[in-house]
Design an enzyme around this catalytic site. Sequence first.
Site, PDB file in Angstrom:
ATOM      1  N   GLU A  48       0.805  -1.311  -0.065  1.00  0.00           N
ATOM      2  CA  GLU A  48      -0.086   0.161   0.000  1.00  0.00           C
ATOM      3  C   GLU A  48       1.041   1.334   0.209  1.00  0.00           C
ATOM      4  O   GLU A  48       0.253   2.266  -0.499  1.00  0.00           O
ATOM      5  CB  GLU A  48      -1.013  -0.039   1.187  1.00  0.00           C
ATOM      6  CG  GLU A  48      -2.105  -1.033   1.133  1.00  0.00           C
ATOM      7  CD  GLU A  48      -1.691  -2.265   1.629  1.00  0.00           C
ATOM      8  OE1 GLU A  48      -0.568  -2.537   1.944  1.00  0.00           O
ATOM      9  OE2 GLU A  48      -2.565  -3.178   1.752  1.00  0.00           O
ATOM     10  N   PHE A 110     -11.755  -6.833  13.793  1.00  0.00           N
ATOM     11  CA  PHE A 110     -10.869  -7.416  13.022  1.00  0.00           C
ATOM     12  C   PHE A 110     -10.433  -6.291  12.022  1.00  0.00           C
ATOM     13  O   PHE A 110     -11.306  -5.921  11.341  1.00  0.00           O
ATOM     14  CB  PHE A 110     -11.329  -8.889  12.257  1.00  0.00           C
ATOM     15  CG  PHE A 110     -10.162  -9.329  11.455  1.00  0.00           C
ATOM     16  CD1 PHE A 110      -8.889  -9.616  11.619  1.00  0.00           C
ATOM     17  CD2 PHE A 110     -10.363  -9.719  10.204  1.00  0.00           C
ATOM     18  CE1 PHE A 110      -7.817 -10.211  11.173  1.00  0.00           C
ATOM     19  CE2 PHE A 110      -9.433 -10.034   9.396  1.00  0.00           C
ATOM     20  CZ  PHE A 110      -8.213 -10.258   9.644  1.00  0.00           C
ATOM     21  N   GLN A 111      -9.202  -5.790  11.917  1.00  0.00           N
ATOM     22  CA  GLN A 111      -8.654  -4.928  10.748  1.00  0.00           C
ATOM     23  C   GLN A 111      -9.279  -3.633  11.009  1.00  0.00           C
ATOM     24  O   GLN A 111      -9.426  -3.133   9.972  1.00  0.00           O
ATOM     25  CB  GLN A 111      -8.803  -5.799   9.420  1.00  0.00           C
ATOM     26  CG  GLN A 111      -7.962  -6.918   9.147  1.00  0.00           C
ATOM     27  CD  GLN A 111      -7.631  -7.231   7.647  1.00  0.00           C
ATOM     28  OE1 GLN A 111      -8.666  -7.056   7.060  1.00  0.00           O
ATOM     29  NE2 GLN A 111      -6.585  -7.793   7.687  1.00  0.00           N
ATOM     30  N   LYS A 160     -17.473  -0.805   5.409  1.00  0.00           N
ATOM     31  CA  LYS A 160     -17.986  -1.871   4.750  1.00  0.00           C
ATOM     32  C   LYS A 160     -19.598  -1.982   4.222  1.00  0.00           C
ATOM     33  O   LYS A 160     -19.930  -2.059   3.087  1.00  0.00           O
ATOM     34  CB  LYS A 160     -17.492  -3.271   4.937  1.00  0.00           C
ATOM     35  CG  LYS A 160     -17.884  -4.261   3.968  1.00  0.00           C
ATOM     36  CD  LYS A 160     -16.986  -5.687   4.213  1.00  0.00           C
ATOM     37  CE  LYS A 160     -17.167  -6.466   3.184  1.00  0.00           C
ATOM     38  NZ  LYS A 160     -16.523  -7.963   3.360  1.00  0.00           N
ATOM     39  N   MET A 471      23.967   8.924   3.048  1.00  0.00           N
ATOM     40  CA  MET A 471      23.770  10.221   3.882  1.00  0.00           C
ATOM     41  C   MET A 471      24.028  10.041   5.263  1.00  0.00           C
ATOM     42  O   MET A 471      24.582  10.927   5.834  1.00  0.00           O
ATOM     43  CB  MET A 471      22.358  10.797   3.323  1.00  0.00           C
ATOM     44  CG  MET A 471      22.372  12.035   3.984  1.00  0.00           C
ATOM     45  SD  MET A 471      23.554  13.231   3.118  1.00  0.00           S
ATOM     46  CE  MET A 471      22.867  14.111   1.825  1.00  0.00           C
TER      47      MET A 471
HETATM   48  C1  LIG Z   1      12.006   5.832   5.661  1.00  0.00           C
HETATM   49  C2  LIG Z   1      13.243   6.531   6.013  1.00  0.00           C
HETATM   50  N1  LIG Z   1      13.835   5.919   7.103  1.00  0.00           N
HETATM   51  C3  LIG Z   1      15.042   6.550   7.550  1.00  0.00           C
HETATM   52  C4  LIG Z   1      15.591   7.654   6.915  1.00  0.00           C
HETATM   53  C5  LIG Z   1      16.894   8.393   7.338  1.00  0.00           C
HETATM   54  N2  LIG Z   1      17.688   8.332   6.195  1.00  0.00           N
HETATM   55  C6  LIG Z   1      17.832   9.451   5.358  1.00  0.00           C
HETATM   56  S1  LIG Z   1      19.053   9.350   4.188  1.00  0.00           S
HETATM   57  C7  LIG Z   1      19.454   7.667   4.649  1.00  0.00           C
HETATM   58  C8  LIG Z   1      20.389   6.933   3.942  1.00  0.00           C
HETATM   59  C9  LIG Z   1      19.841   6.825   2.441  1.00  0.00           C
HETATM   60  O1  LIG Z   1      20.832   5.647   1.883  1.00  0.00           O
HETATM   61  P1  LIG Z   1      20.744   5.157   0.577  1.00  0.00           P
HETATM   62  O2  LIG Z   1      19.318   5.179   0.170  1.00  0.00           O
HETATM   63  O3  LIG Z   1      21.594   4.058   0.212  1.00  0.00           O
HETATM   64  O4  LIG Z   1      21.201   6.570  -0.139  1.00  0.00           O
HETATM   65  P2  LIG Z   1      22.402   7.261  -0.349  1.00  0.00           P
HETATM   66  O5  LIG Z   1      22.348   8.170   0.752  1.00  0.00           O
HETATM   67  O6  LIG Z   1      23.540   6.143   0.040  1.00  0.00           O
HETATM   68  O7  LIG Z   1      22.384   7.712  -1.738  1.00  0.00           O
HETATM   69  C10 LIG Z   1      18.644   7.518   5.635  1.00  0.00           C
HETATM   70  C11 LIG Z   1      18.443   5.977   6.394  1.00  0.00           C
HETATM   71  C12 LIG Z   1      14.514   8.188   5.865  1.00  0.00           C
HETATM   72  N3  LIG Z   1      14.994   9.532   5.275  1.00  0.00           N
HETATM   73  N4  LIG Z   1      13.755   7.701   5.443  1.00  0.00           N
END
Ligand SMILES: Cc1ncc(C[n+]2csc(CCOP(=O)(O)OP(=O)(O)O)c2C)c(N)n1
Length: 565
Positions: A48, A110-111, A160, A471
Site C-alpha cells: 500500500e 478485526f482489521q 463496508k 547520507m
Molecule cells: C523511511 C526513512 N527511514 C530513514 C531515513 C533516514 N535516512 C535519510 S538518508 C538515509 C540513507 C539513504 O541511503 P541510500 O538510500 O543508500 O542512499 P545514499 O544516501 O547512499 O545515496 C537514511 C537512512 C529516511 N529518510 N527515511
Amino acid sequence: MKTGAAILIESLKEEGVEIIFGYPGGAVLPIYDELYDAELTHILVRHEQAAVHAADGYARASGRVGVCLSTSGPGACNLISGIATANMDSVPIVALTGQVPTGMLGNDAFQESDITGITLPITKHNYLVKDARDIKMTVKAAFYIAGTGRNGPVLIDLPKDVLTAKVAAEEVLSGEPELRGYKPTLKGHSKQIKKALELIYNAKKPVIYAGGGVIAAGASEEMVRLAELFCLPVTTTLMGLGAIPAVHPLNLGMLGMHGTEYANYAVSESDLLIAIGARFDDRVTGKLSHFATHAKIIHIDIDPAEIGKNVNPDVPIVGDAKSVLADMICLAEKKGCISEPWLEQVKLWRKNHPLRVVNDGKVHPQNIIRKLSELLDGGGIIVSEVGQNQMWTAQHYGFKKPRQWISSGGLGTMGYGFPAAIGAWFAKPDETVVVIAGDGSFQMNIQELATVAQYKVPVKIVILNNMYLGMVRQWQELFYDRRYSYTELPSVDFVGIAKAYGIQGMRVDSVDQIDEALRTALDYDGPYLLDFQIERGENVYPMVPAGAAISEMIGKHNHNGGSDT
Ligand SMILES: Cc1ncc(C[n+]2csc(CCOP(=O)(O)OP(=O)(O)O)c2C)c(N)n1
C-alpha cells in the site's frame, strides 16, 4: 438502486479520475467488485505504501489529483508515510480506505484502525462516511479540497456496510458541497503588491527564493519574467527545481544545506529576499537568526498560515503565486536591470565556487548524473529516492522545466522514489522516466519491480550503489568521529533480482561503461535497471552543518576558487 461502492466509482469518474493505485482486502471488496468491469484503470501495486507514493508521483507529474485505495486496518496504516509525504510537500491526493462496518466502529474489530484519527494531523482534511447517500458529495468535496488553495492529501474512510448499502438514485446527495470556512485567497492585495514593487525598485542586492509553490501554482513563467524584468538572481529550494531552467543566466541553483555556494552567499548578502511559494524550511535557512540578516523580506504564499511562521516578512502577500506575479508584472514600471554590480558579484561567486566534479577515472555519482542530463538533454522526468542520491541529482541534473523533478522534500521518505516514478509514468507515458536511487532506499520498495514487470512500465532505474546508507554515513563521518554504526549494507545482486522479476539490468563498475550503460537503458524498450558501483566514501558537498549559518559550509572553495577542504 445502487450500492455505495457503485456510487463511489461513479463519483470518481465524474471527477475525471482515470487511474487508481491500490491493493485489495476484505473491507474494500465491494469496491474491487465494482472495479472488475469499471472503465477505470486500477494498478495493483505490491504494498500500500507504493500505492500512495504512486498516486503522489502521478499528481506531481500531471498537476492532477492522484488517487489510491487500500483496505482497512493494516492496509490503511501502510498509507501513512505516503500521506505524510504528500502533506509535507503539498501534493493533491485522495486516499480511499476501507473500514469495518459502522456498527463495529470502536470495538477493536478485526482489521479496524481509527485511520481518520491517525491521519488527522497529516491530511488537509479527512472524512469518515457513515451514510451511502453522502458518498458523492464527500468525493466532490475531497477533490475540491485536495486540489485547491495549498494542495494536500484528503482521506475518505468507507465502512463496508456503507459500501454495500443500496440507495435509490434520487436519495444520493448531490450539488456543490458547502465548505464553510474554506475559501482560499487567490488574489494578492494590490497595496501589498505595490509595496513589494517599491522594495524591488530600491533594492541593491535582491534575490528571488522560489519554492515548490511556484511549480504547484504553474507560476514559473511569471516568476522568470519578473526576474528578467529587473535582472533578479533566482535560487530555488529542492522543491522548486525546474521553476527556472538550470541554464538560465539568472539561475543560482538550489540554496540551503546542500545548495550551491553562490546561492548561499547571495542569500546571505542580499538586501531583499523575495520568497515565492517557499516556507523557510530549516534545511534552507540553516540557523534562522543568521539567515539573510541584511534583507527585507517579501513573502508570497497561498497559505496564510505560512506567513510569519518562521520569519516575519516586511511585505506579506497571501495569494496564488501565478496571480500575484502576473499582477506584479502588470503594475511594474520598467526600470531595466536594477543592480549591475550585484549581478557581477554573483557571477564572480559562481565562477569561483562551482559545484565540484572529479574526473579521476573512478565512478563518481556526479558524473553519472551529468551524463544522464546530457543524454536526455535536460529532459525526461527525474525521480529521486532520499539521501545522497537525491542531493547529487538536485545539484547536477540540468532541469529545464517544472514537474520534471519529483522527490520527497519535506518528509524525506526513503522508498518514495521508485513507486512515485511508476505513478509519474502513468501520468506521462510519453516521457522518459528515470528513478535515481540509493541502494538503501531502493530496497525499501524493491517489491514494486513486480508491478513494473506486470504492467511493463518502462522506468529506468539508476542505483547509485555505495553499499552504505550513504547520507547517514556522511553525518557519521563528519559529526560522529567516523563511527559507522549500522550504516554499512552488504552487497546485493540487484541485476539478479531484476532478472528474477523479468527485468533487464546491468552492473557498472568502471568509468568507461557509464556512457554506454546509460544509453543502453534509455534506448531499451521497457524497464531497465543499472547498478552503478560508485565510490563508496563519496560525500555531498558543499554542506551546511545542522544549526550553522548557510554561509558556513563544509567542502567549500576558498575565494580564489581553490579547495578549502
Ligand atoms: C523511511 C526513512 N527511514 C530513514 C531515513 C533516514 N535516512 C535519510 S538518508 C538515509 C540513507 C539513504 O541511503 P541510500 O538510500 O543508500 O542512499 P545514499 O544516501 O547512499 O545515496 C537514511 C537512512 C529516511 N529518510 N527515511
